[in-house]
Design a protein around this motif. Structure first.
Motif, PDB file in Angstrom:
ATOM      1  N   ALA A   4      70.677  13.228  33.428  1.00 47.90           N
ATOM      2  CA  ALA A   4      70.997  14.564  32.917  1.00 47.90           C
ATOM      3  C   ALA A   4      70.227  15.664  33.627  1.00 47.90           C
ATOM      4  CB  ALA A   4      70.705  14.620  31.414  1.00 47.90           C
ATOM      5  N   ASP A   5      68.982  15.372  33.993  1.00 48.78           N
ATOM      6  CA  ASP A   5      68.122  16.412  34.570  1.00 48.78           C
ATOM      7  C   ASP A   5      67.086  15.770  35.489  1.00 48.78           C
ATOM      8  OD1 ASP A   5      66.613  18.632  35.150  1.00 48.78           O
ATOM      9  OD2 ASP A   5      66.221  19.199  33.077  1.00 48.78           O
ATOM     10  N   PRO A   6      67.524  15.305  36.677  1.00 47.12           N
ATOM     11  CA  PRO A   6      66.592  14.612  37.578  1.00 47.12           C
ATOM     12  C   PRO A   6      65.402  15.471  37.990  1.00 47.12           C
ATOM     13  CG  PRO A   6      68.677  15.124  38.686  1.00 47.12           C
ATOM     14  CD  PRO A   6      68.890  15.376  37.232  1.00 47.12           C
ATOM     15  N   LYS A   7      65.595  16.782  38.073  1.00 43.49           N
ATOM     16  CA  LYS A   7      64.508  17.665  38.490  1.00 43.49           C
ATOM     17  C   LYS A   7      63.373  17.655  37.480  1.00 43.49           C
ATOM     18  CE  LYS A   7      63.851  22.196  40.580  1.00 43.49           C
ATOM     19  NZ  LYS A   7      64.518  23.414  41.056  1.00 43.49           N
ATOM     20  N   TYR A   8      63.708  17.800  36.204  1.00 46.00           N
ATOM     21  CA  TYR A   8      62.665  17.792  35.168  1.00 46.00           C
ATOM     22  C   TYR A   8      62.066  16.398  35.034  1.00 46.00           C
ATOM     23  CZ  TYR A   8      60.291  18.854  30.777  1.00 46.00           C
ATOM     24  OH  TYR A   8      59.333  19.032  29.802  1.00 46.00           O
ATOM     25  N   ALA A   9      62.907  15.369  35.150  1.00 45.34           N
ATOM     26  CA  ALA A   9      62.420  13.988  35.029  1.00 45.34           C
ATOM     27  C   ALA A   9      61.371  13.669  36.079  1.00 45.34           C
ATOM     28  CB  ALA A   9      63.596  13.015  35.147  1.00 45.34           C
ATOM     29  N   ALA A  10      61.472  14.316  37.238  1.00 42.97           N
ATOM     30  CA  ALA A  10      60.525  14.043  38.325  1.00 42.97           C
ATOM     31  C   ALA A  10      59.155  14.646  38.061  1.00 42.97           C
ATOM     32  CB  ALA A  10      61.072  14.585  39.635  1.00 42.97           C
ATOM     33  N   HIS A  11      59.053  15.542  37.071  1.00 44.61           N
ATOM     34  CA  HIS A  11      57.803  16.270  36.872  1.00 44.61           C
ATOM     35  C   HIS A  11      57.139  16.019  35.522  1.00 44.61           C
ATOM     36  CE1 HIS A  11      58.297  18.427  40.588  1.00 44.61           C
ATOM     37  NE2 HIS A  11      59.475  18.868  40.224  1.00 44.61           N
ATOM     38  N   ILE A  12      57.687  15.102  34.716  1.00 44.97           N
ATOM     39  CA  ILE A  12      57.066  14.888  33.412  1.00 44.97           C
ATOM     40  C   ILE A  12      56.603  13.443  33.276  1.00 44.97           C
ATOM     41  CG2 ILE A  12      58.525  16.652  32.359  1.00 44.97           C
ATOM     42  CD1 ILE A  12      59.958  14.326  30.870  1.00 44.97           C
ATOM     43  N   ASP A  13      55.828  13.207  32.244  1.00 45.99           N
ATOM     44  CA  ASP A  13      55.327  11.878  31.938  1.00 45.99           C
ATOM     45  C   ASP A  13      56.485  11.041  31.391  1.00 45.99           C
ATOM     46  OD1 ASP A  13      54.083   9.621  31.004  1.00 45.99           O
ATOM     47  OD2 ASP A  13      52.614  10.671  29.752  1.00 45.99           O
ATOM     48  N   PRO A  14      56.889   9.977  32.079  1.00 47.87           N
ATOM     49  CA  PRO A  14      58.041   9.191  31.624  1.00 47.87           C
ATOM     50  C   PRO A  14      57.776   8.404  30.348  1.00 47.87           C
ATOM     51  CG  PRO A  14      57.004   8.138  33.506  1.00 47.87           C
ATOM     52  CD  PRO A  14      56.345   9.483  33.360  1.00 47.87           C
ATOM     53  N   LYS A  15      56.526   8.389  29.895  1.00 49.07           N
ATOM     54  CA  LYS A  15      56.176   7.652  28.678  1.00 49.07           C
ATOM     55  C   LYS A  15      55.961   8.581  27.482  1.00 49.07           C
ATOM     56  CE  LYS A  15      56.122   3.634  30.773  1.00 49.07           C
ATOM     57  NZ  LYS A  15      57.192   2.624  30.488  1.00 49.07           N
ATOM     58  N   ASN A  16      56.273   9.855  27.637  1.00 53.68           N
ATOM     59  CA  ASN A  16      56.082  10.811  26.547  1.00 53.68           C
ATOM     60  C   ASN A  16      57.423  11.029  25.847  1.00 53.68           C
ATOM     61  OD1 ASN A  16      55.780  13.165  24.945  1.00 53.68           O
ATOM     62  ND2 ASN A  16      54.118  13.891  26.238  1.00 53.68           N
ATOM     63  N   PRO A  17      57.684  10.327  24.738  1.00 54.50           N
ATOM     64  CA  PRO A  17      59.009  10.403  24.118  1.00 54.50           C
ATOM     65  C   PRO A  17      59.355  11.793  23.590  1.00 54.50           C
ATOM     66  CG  PRO A  17      57.485   9.177  22.718  1.00 54.50           C
ATOM     67  CD  PRO A  17      56.806   9.384  24.027  1.00 54.50           C
ATOM     68  N   ARG A  18      58.345  12.549  23.137  1.00 56.53           N
ATOM     69  CA  ARG A  18      58.648  13.872  22.593  1.00 56.53           C
ATOM     70  C   ARG A  18      59.192  14.789  23.687  1.00 56.53           C
ATOM     71  NH1 ARG A  18      56.248  18.650  22.460  1.00 56.53           N
ATOM     72  NH2 ARG A  18      56.862  20.094  20.809  1.00 56.53           N
ATOM     73  N   ARG A  19      58.564  14.797  24.850  1.00 54.22           N
ATOM     74  CA  ARG A  19      59.049  15.626  25.958  1.00 54.22           C
ATOM     75  C   ARG A  19      60.452  15.183  26.392  1.00 54.22           C
ATOM     76  NH1 ARG A  19      55.102  18.331  29.256  1.00 54.22           N
ATOM     77  NH2 ARG A  19      53.869  19.576  27.794  1.00 54.22           N
TER      78      ARG A  19
END
Length: 332
Positions: free
Chosen positions: A155-170
């Motif tokens: 859905a949003d590869p750009k944001y996915a590249a910059h956040i913690d992949p283990k943070n469910p809230r984000r």
């Protein structure tokens, strides 16, 4: 006849943001600057707002809190939800109070969305949808956090590249916005990333070479463990706080909770803690570099006093410039 010159008018005092990656020395420099500038500090940290999360958030010491007034520290219970918008409202209220005392506002911290809320508006973001979040929570419980991250990558590869992949809230918040609007969450940020900060706001960030920063992170993690991070986490869980709380979706607490649950050995917990912290620092730096107006301070080349002087010089230049602009002479 000309108007009174700026020399006779009071200089405009800017507000200052001191940002940078974790373990870069923001708190120490902020304390030194606050003493010189008669400033009060507003924490721009997404977890220092929680009571009892002290060691893992590197909160200012009781001595520092007694020396310089701080805001947005220990204002929420661990089970209370928070957001960048809620932070912004608290920060604005604190800033107004500080200015009413004729003191300077000094923001210090590295939480990226919180920093962005101070620089560009977030009011075009839709409110959270309870229905969407309930559906995403069901997906999380059924398929796990990795499945949510995979969904965000589509859905949003750009944001996915910059956040913690283990943070469910984000992850859930970004997916919620996408589900509501059909737009990537990152698009709400990108439209403002090149905008200048508000007038009267100076933005600084501390820089260290990669090797130096990694060494500082190693030291920070070991220090937190030595100070009792495991016991702090254990006490919170023993008092009935759920390990799934937003407050615990934080580097350090998340690894310690996995260790206490028996999912990690102590050695693996320590290693994961350090690795996750390095990755977090990299994401912070990547975000800050997107802002062309950030004034980078070389914390490796200069000592604390020299860094203070660089900030002071920029403040004086700002005051001189704004005073000159206000003093446009007119004739009659």
């Amino acid at each position: 006849r000309t108007s009174r010159s700026a020399a006779t008018s009071r200089p405009t005092t800017p507000s200052v943001i001191l940002a940078g990656p974790t373990a870069s020395g923001k708190s120490a420099l902020a304390m030194a600057l606050a003493k010189r500038l008669q400033a009060e500090i507003i924490s721009v940290d997404s977890r220092q707002c929680y009571r009892r999360l002290d060691i893992g958030t590197a909160k200012p010491s009781p001595e520092d809190l007694a020396t310089v007034p701080h805001h947005n520290i220990s204002v929420l219970d661990p089970d209370q939800p928070d957001s960048a918008m809620a932070f912004y409202r608290r920060a604005q209220k604190a800033a107004d109070e500080i200015r009413s005392r004729d003191r300077m506002v000094l923001y210090a911290g590295g939480s990226t969305l919180h920093l962005q809320s101070l620089i560009t508006p977030l009011n075009n973001l839709p409110e959270s949808s309870p229905e969407n979040l309930a559906l995403l929570q069901q997906e999380l419980e059924r398929d796990g956090v990795d499945a949510l991250f995979a969904k965000l990558q589509v859905a949003d590869p750009k944001y996915a590249a910059h956040i913690d992949p283990k943070n469910p809230r984000r992850l859930m918040r970004a997916l919620d916005v996408w589900m509501q609007t059909g737009r990537p969450f990152s698009s709400f940020h990108d439209q403002h990333m090149q905008a200048d900060p508000p007038a009267g706001l100076l933005v600084f960030a501390l820089h260290h070479p990669r090797k130096t920063l990694h060494a500082r992170i190693e030291e920070r993690c070991e220090q937190m463990l030595d100070q009792g991070l495991i016991h702090e986490t254990e006490s919170l869980l023993a008092d009935g706080y759920s390990p799934d709380l937003q407050a615990f979706q934080t580097v350090g607490y998340r690894q310690v909770i996995a260790y206490l649950a028996g999912d990690l050995s102590r050695d693996q917990m320590v290693q994961d803690f350090k690795t996750a912290t390095r990755r977090y620092a990299k994401r912070q730096i990547t975000w800050l570099r997107r802002w062309p107006f950030v004034k980078w301070l070389d914390a490796d080349a200069f000592g604390s006093e020299a860094l203070e002087e660089q900030v002071m010089q920029e403040i004086h230049l700002h005051q001189k410039f704004t005073s000159t602009k206000r003093s446009t002479p007119c004739s009659s």
